[in-house]
Design a protein around this motif. Structure first.
Motif, PDB file in Angstrom:
ATOM      1  N   ALA A   1       0.845  -1.196   0.000  1.00  0.00           N
ATOM      2  CA  ALA A   1       0.000   0.000   0.000  1.00  0.00           C
ATOM      3  C   ALA A   1       0.878   1.243   0.000  1.00  0.00           C
ATOM      4  O   ALA A   1       1.938   1.276   0.629  1.00  0.00           O
ATOM      5  CB  ALA A   1      -0.903   0.007   1.222  1.00  0.00           C
ATOM      6  N   VAL A   2       0.413   2.277  -0.712  1.00  0.00           N
ATOM      7  CA  VAL A   2       1.109   3.563  -0.756  1.00  0.00           C
ATOM      8  C   VAL A   2       0.088   4.643  -0.429  1.00  0.00           C
ATOM      9  O   VAL A   2      -0.825   4.909  -1.219  1.00  0.00           O
ATOM     10  CB  VAL A   2       1.731   3.825  -2.143  1.00  0.00           C
ATOM     11  N   VAL A   3       0.220   5.262   0.763  1.00  0.00           N
ATOM     12  CA  VAL A   3      -0.764   6.231   1.221  1.00  0.00           C
ATOM     13  C   VAL A   3      -0.071   7.439   1.829  1.00  0.00           C
ATOM     14  O   VAL A   3       1.122   7.412   2.126  1.00  0.00           O
ATOM     15  CB  VAL A   3      -1.724   5.607   2.258  1.00  0.00           C
ATOM     16  N   ALA A   4      -0.839   8.502   2.033  1.00  0.00           N
ATOM     17  CA  ALA A   4      -0.284   9.722   2.619  1.00  0.00           C
ATOM     18  C   ALA A   4      -0.112   9.583   4.130  1.00  0.00           C
ATOM     19  O   ALA A   4       0.932   9.925   4.675  1.00  0.00           O
ATOM     20  CB  ALA A   4      -1.181  10.910   2.293  1.00  0.00           C
ATOM     21  N   ASP A   5      -1.154   9.102   4.837  1.00  0.00           N
ATOM     22  CA  ASP A   5      -1.040   8.909   6.287  1.00  0.00           C
ATOM     23  C   ASP A   5      -0.570   7.475   6.539  1.00  0.00           C
ATOM     24  O   ASP A   5      -1.365   6.565   6.685  1.00  0.00           O
ATOM     25  CB  ASP A   5      -2.360   9.214   7.002  1.00  0.00           C
ATOM     26  N   THR A   6       0.717   7.304   6.572  1.00  0.00           N
ATOM     27  CA  THR A   6       1.335   5.983   6.499  1.00  0.00           C
ATOM     28  C   THR A   6       0.966   5.074   7.655  1.00  0.00           C
ATOM     29  O   THR A   6       1.274   5.362   8.808  1.00  0.00           O
ATOM     30  CB  THR A   6       2.866   6.126   6.480  1.00  0.00           C
ATOM     31  N   PRO A   7       0.313   3.927   7.370  1.00  0.00           N
ATOM     32  CA  PRO A   7       0.085   2.918   8.395  1.00  0.00           C
ATOM     33  C   PRO A   7       1.313   2.021   8.514  1.00  0.00           C
ATOM     34  O   PRO A   7       2.250   2.150   7.711  1.00  0.00           O
ATOM     35  CB  PRO A   7      -1.106   2.128   7.845  1.00  0.00           C
TER      36      PRO A   7
ATOM     37  N   ASP B   1       3.831  -0.876   7.873  1.00  0.00           N
ATOM     38  CA  ASP B   1       4.120  -1.736   6.713  1.00  0.00           C
ATOM     39  C   ASP B   1       3.631  -1.153   5.392  1.00  0.00           C
ATOM     40  O   ASP B   1       3.390  -1.886   4.442  1.00  0.00           O
ATOM     41  CB  ASP B   1       3.507  -3.131   6.901  1.00  0.00           C
ATOM     42  N   ALA B   2       3.448   0.176   5.323  1.00  0.00           N
ATOM     43  CA  ALA B   2       3.043   0.795   4.061  1.00  0.00           C
ATOM     44  C   ALA B   2       4.076   1.828   3.646  1.00  0.00           C
ATOM     45  O   ALA B   2       4.867   2.310   4.457  1.00  0.00           O
ATOM     46  CB  ALA B   2       1.660   1.440   4.186  1.00  0.00           C
ATOM     47  N   LEU B   3       4.073   2.177   2.359  1.00  0.00           N
ATOM     48  CA  LEU B   3       4.942   3.213   1.827  1.00  0.00           C
ATOM     49  C   LEU B   3       4.160   4.516   1.770  1.00  0.00           C
ATOM     50  O   LEU B   3       2.939   4.528   1.855  1.00  0.00           O
ATOM     51  CB  LEU B   3       5.415   2.816   0.424  1.00  0.00           C
ATOM     52  N   THR B   4       4.874   5.638   1.615  1.00  0.00           N
ATOM     53  CA  THR B   4       4.203   6.921   1.573  1.00  0.00           C
ATOM     54  C   THR B   4       4.710   7.737   0.397  1.00  0.00           C
ATOM     55  O   THR B   4       5.746   7.416  -0.192  1.00  0.00           O
ATOM     56  CB  THR B   4       4.416   7.707   2.884  1.00  0.00           C
ATOM     57  N   GLY B   5       3.962   8.801   0.072  1.00  0.00           N
ATOM     58  CA  GLY B   5       4.375   9.688  -1.003  1.00  0.00           C
ATOM     59  C   GLY B   5       3.676   9.375  -2.305  1.00  0.00           C
ATOM     60  O   GLY B   5       2.816   8.504  -2.371  1.00  0.00           O
ATOM     61  N   PRO B   6       4.055  10.105  -3.381  1.00  0.00           N
ATOM     62  CA  PRO B   6       3.455   9.835  -4.696  1.00  0.00           C
ATOM     63  C   PRO B   6       3.687   8.386  -5.110  1.00  0.00           C
ATOM     64  O   PRO B   6       4.796   7.868  -4.992  1.00  0.00           O
ATOM     65  CB  PRO B   6       4.183  10.811  -5.620  1.00  0.00           C
ATOM     66  N   LEU B   7       2.649   7.752  -5.603  1.00  0.00           N
ATOM     67  CA  LEU B   7       2.733   6.340  -5.960  1.00  0.00           C
ATOM     68  C   LEU B   7       3.837   6.046  -6.973  1.00  0.00           C
ATOM     69  O   LEU B   7       4.630   5.112  -6.776  1.00  0.00           O
ATOM     70  CB  LEU B   7       1.375   5.862  -6.473  1.00  0.00           C
TER      71      LEU B   7
END
Length: 404
Positions: free
Chosen positions: A312-318, A320-326
């Protein structure tokens, strides 16, 4: 090797398009005024609201002009267009009326470059274009219906504005994982919108769509907030080329933003059906964690198939997820030398992903997408995946005829 120069007709056609680009809205409005005044019987073939339709006409003209010297590309594009127009009741006798209005609008709004030679080039081009579409429709009519009625048998809200619809076509509906279909609801006749299949072909013949309701989305809002089991919708023929080539063993890199995860899920199921002999890396982008409405399903697939990775790639990082522009997150997780890329989501996401992957060294011919299948949520986009750019929905197939 130097690129082949355009033919004289293509030169004149492109010069015309350059001239009317600054006044495109007026030119297309005038085209429809001519068409409906001279042929009022055609008005009922079009949706009541024509705002989106104006964009689609101009896009179709640009596409034809751009590829007029590429007979294979143009023929493929127009063949799909001709088949799709059957659902509007388009007949061969309608094409001259459209051509007459088109020439009239171009002559008025490209007057500075309009000459007898330019008009002759456009007449030749339109004659060739219309004949390919007429022939494609005639061939398709011998083997397939113009549309399929399909009953909604399942309607699940995954979020306030997202629903997963399961439908049962009245007759067999052949398609490939990664394709899409135009959908019409009973509440908005003659208004069609493209939605990707969220499943590979199934033995029971059921089809699945993911739909996000947006403020200006007539079809999407009806499907999310009004549709219910027992309602019957209408499907156009399957379209799109974002399908897996099972004659190769290339690994797959899949990017899905928002409801763009739907065809990605279908592609994963397709790989499962073919034995899962390749690595598949899925990046699922959204603005917020709660927008990852199908993440649990994708993670279930990951647990069942060791060749599949889902991130997963999201802004509010959970966790085990990545952040920023996909696209940036995907590029950083590379290299992707042994992969073919499959991109789905709003147009802004798809375009920025293509640019990023090409800059990262992936050949453009290994990147597959169907911008035509951009979902109605493209009006708002899924946050960082869309690079904060708002764009109107893209048509399934930009058309000189009625809107999807």
């Amino acid at each position: 090797m130097d690129a082949k120069p355009p033919s004289p007709d293509v030169f004149l056609i492109r010069r015309t398009m350059d001239e009317i680009t600054p006044v495109a809205d007026r030119a297309v409005s005038y085209f429809y005024a001519l068409l409906f005044v001279r042929h009022p019987e055609l008005r009922d073939m079009f949706p009541v609201a024509m705002d989106v339709q104006r964009e689609r006409l101009f896009t179709a003209l640009l596409t034809a002009a751009e590829h007029f010297d590429d007979s294979a590309t143009l023929s493929s594009y127009l063949t799909s267009l001709g088949r799709g127009h059957r659902r509007y009741g388009t007949r061969p006798e309608h094409y001259p009326a459209v051509g007459e209005a088109l020439i009239g609008a171009l002559a008025r709004y490209a007057a500075a470059v309009w000459t007898p030679q330019t008009e002759a080039a456009w007449v030749r081009a339109y004659t060739a274009v219309s004949q390919i579409m007429i022939d494609a429709a005639a061939a398709d009519e011998r083997t397939a219906p113009a549309w399929w009625d399909a009953e909604i048998v399942g309607h699940e809200h995954r979020a306030d504005d997202v629903a997963v619809l399961t439908v049962r076509p009245a007759t067999a509906y052949p398609f490939l994982a990664g394709q899409y279909a135009a959908v019409q609801t009973p509440w908005w006749p003659r208004v069609w919108r493209p939605y990707s299949f969220a499943c590979a072909p199934r033995p029971d013949g059921l089809l699945v769509f993911h739909v996000k309701a947006v403020p200006a989305g007539w079809v999407s809002r009806a499907l999310v907030h009004r549709a219910a089991p027992g309602d019957v919708i209408r499907l156009g023929p399957p379209a799109g080329t974002m399908t897996v080539d099972h004659s190769t063993d290339s690994n797959l890199l899949c990017l899905g933003g928002g409801t763009g995860i739907a065809p990605i899920k279908a592609l994963v199921e397709d790989v499962v059906e073919h034995g899962g002999r390749r690595t598949v890396q899925v990046f699922y982008g959204a603005r917020h964690t709660e927008h990852l409405y199908d993440l649990d399903t994708m993670l279930d697939l990951q647990r069942a198939h060791p060749w599949l990775s889902v991130r997963a790639v999201v802004a509010d990082t959970p966790p085990d997820a990545l952040t920023g522009p996909l696209p940036d997150a995907v590029l950083a997780a590379g290299p992707w030398d042994s992969y073919d890329a499959y991109l789905s989501g709003p147009p802004g996401l798809v375009r920025s992903s293509v640019d990023t992957l090409v800059r990262g060294g992936m050949p453009a011919h290994r990147i597959r997408h169907d911008l035509a299948a951009a979902h109605e949520e493209a009006a708002t986009g899924p946050g960082p995946a869309a690079q904060s750019r708002s764009e109107p929905s893209s048509p399934s197939t930009p058309s000189m005829f009625p809107s999807r």
